[in-house]
Scaffold this motif. Sequence first.
Motif, PDB file in Angstrom:
ATOM      1  N   VAL A  71       0.821  -1.216   0.000  1.00 30.51           N
ATOM      2  CA  VAL A  71       0.000   0.000   0.000  1.00 30.51           C
ATOM      3  C   VAL A  71       0.853   1.262   0.000  1.00 30.51           C
ATOM      4  O   VAL A  71       0.418   2.311  -0.495  1.00 30.51           O
ATOM      5  N   THR A  74       1.369   2.153  -3.487  1.00 33.50           N
ATOM      6  CA  THR A  74       0.154   2.434  -4.262  1.00 33.50           C
ATOM      7  C   THR A  74       0.136   3.814  -4.921  1.00 33.50           C
ATOM      8  O   THR A  74      -0.200   3.930  -6.105  1.00 33.50           O
ATOM      9  N   TYR A  86       2.492  -3.098 -10.243  1.00 36.74           N
ATOM     10  CA  TYR A  86       3.484  -2.874  -9.202  1.00 36.74           C
ATOM     11  C   TYR A  86       4.848  -3.428  -9.621  1.00 36.74           C
ATOM     12  O   TYR A  86       5.882  -2.771  -9.441  1.00 36.74           O
ATOM     13  N   ALA A 222      -6.240  -3.770  -5.340  1.00 41.89           N
ATOM     14  CA  ALA A 222      -5.674  -2.821  -6.307  1.00 41.89           C
ATOM     15  C   ALA A 222      -6.257  -2.981  -7.702  1.00 41.89           C
ATOM     16  O   ALA A 222      -6.163  -2.063  -8.518  1.00 41.89           O
ATOM     17  N   ARG A 225      -8.813  -0.332  -8.599  1.00 47.27           N
ATOM     18  CA  ARG A 225      -8.342   1.030  -8.389  1.00 47.27           C
ATOM     19  C   ARG A 225      -9.141   2.068  -9.165  1.00 47.27           C
ATOM     20  O   ARG A 225      -9.562   3.090  -8.616  1.00 47.27           O
ATOM     21  N   GLU A 232      -6.190   6.470  -3.567  1.00 46.03           N
ATOM     22  CA  GLU A 232      -5.031   6.572  -2.690  1.00 46.03           C
ATOM     23  C   GLU A 232      -5.387   6.338  -1.225  1.00 46.03           C
ATOM     24  O   GLU A 232      -4.514   6.022  -0.412  1.00 46.03           O
ATOM     25  N   ILE A 235      -7.839   2.128  -1.410  1.00 43.56           N
ATOM     26  CA  ILE A 235      -7.125   0.870  -1.629  1.00 43.56           C
ATOM     27  C   ILE A 235      -6.316   0.447  -0.390  1.00 43.56           C
ATOM     28  O   ILE A 235      -6.409  -0.709   0.043  1.00 43.56           O
ATOM     29  N   THR A 239      -7.232  -2.897   1.783  1.00 43.37           N
ATOM     30  CA  THR A 239      -6.256  -3.987   1.876  1.00 43.37           C
ATOM     31  C   THR A 239      -6.035  -4.413   3.313  1.00 43.37           C
ATOM     32  O   THR A 239      -6.103  -5.606   3.648  1.00 43.37           O
TER      33      THR A 239
END
Length: 471
Positions: A71, A74, A86, A222, A225, A232, A235, A239
Amino acid sequence: MSEQTITAQQGRLHGRLGVVSIVFMVVAAAAPLTVIGGNMPLAMGLGPGAGAPVGFVIAALVLLVFSVGFVTMTPHVPEAGAFFSYVTVGLGQRMGKGIAVVALIAYTAIQVGIYGYIGWAISDTVKFYQGPEIPWPVYSFAVMAIVALLGYRHIDLSAKVLGVALALEIGIVVVLDLVIVTDPGPAGLTLTSFTPEVFAQPALGIAVLFALTGFIGFEATAVFRDEARDPERTIPRATYAAVLIIGAFYAVTAWAFVVAIGPDQVATVAQQTLDGEGNMLLDTTNDALGRIGRDVVNVLLLTSLFACVLSFHNVIARYQFVLAGKGLLPQRLARVHDNHQSPAFSSLVQTATAVVIVGIFAMLGIDPLVGVFGSMAGVATVGMVLLLLTTSVAALVYFLRHPDAAGGRVWQTRIAPALAILGLLGSLWLVLSKFTLVTGGSVGLSAVLAAIPFVGLAVGALAWRPSQTLR
């Protein structure tokens, strides 16, 4: 069907999903009741018996540490795509494409496995209530049709369906846990599950293994998203919430079953379930809540499986959508339906893929539990741990290369990702060393199945060409 093609400026999915909606989608993918009915007896019967709840706690802690780096990175990954995005940012496009293939393999495998499981479960339930004997693939294909309809439409509809199913699923297990705690079994409210001796048991690793398989899908936050209200913030919160909720649910319920059955008997009862001589979940529910409670849990087990397969369908459709938008899959997959604002064509392709694979299993006469669910869950477990491990490496490498992005946050950008790498390496070794327990197959078959995600990683990485333009 009216659709519009993805472009660099236009074509993202849109939505107003909040933390609660995304958590519903992700926790539904983890299928809590299915894990309680399936993974828990495996963890107890093959593992440390009464110490199995600790396995779920350890797995949750490993994934919480993983989530810190996940995160924290992210805000620096401005698109949906989860692991693919990622890893691409942290380790480059070649490795990113390889991990995208692993993700598609893992999620497709677990989805196909659940189709086998739910086909068997519906057939078994119908026969239990004196209904006609209909082959399991018929039920599996019927479920696919419903999933296809919901997956084709806007994500909000799926979120509402999953929300209702998940609320009922968790609600009945909470009631069951409370009844057990207020009227415990022969040993009373024992804390044997959490004594220091449990940590010295070699079999504890088996409990951790089956606990990890129960978390498959939690990281898919994610993927949503672009459809989140405030990515921001939404997510990261979703998680952490998903890991905590799933972990607490598993650990507390596993402990409650130890309390209900007794620490000295729980391993035996679990083994009887594995041998087909009983059903730990339904039998314990019958003792605590009576026949009506048993029937309710039986029905909710089916809705749990349905919620799981619907959630994975949505996740896979969005993975294909993102990859197509980057030119890594056929462009037509990167289209948004004008009315439903969903990756409709990608959803249809995902349904067709499931139909073909499940159809092959059916024609070969493969057993839906051991053959379909067992083998596919094994592939998905190896894939999941490989995905998490690579993503943790990507987070650590990214922040080492971009100290300004780290902003002096040593724990979030250095220590946590490094600890996650160590924990996940240990988990990967654990999964591979005990892999025949997951698949239920021979050593040779298990080795082939375990190799599939690694082969996918290599093929995806080698297939990438520098001349490709990734938007």
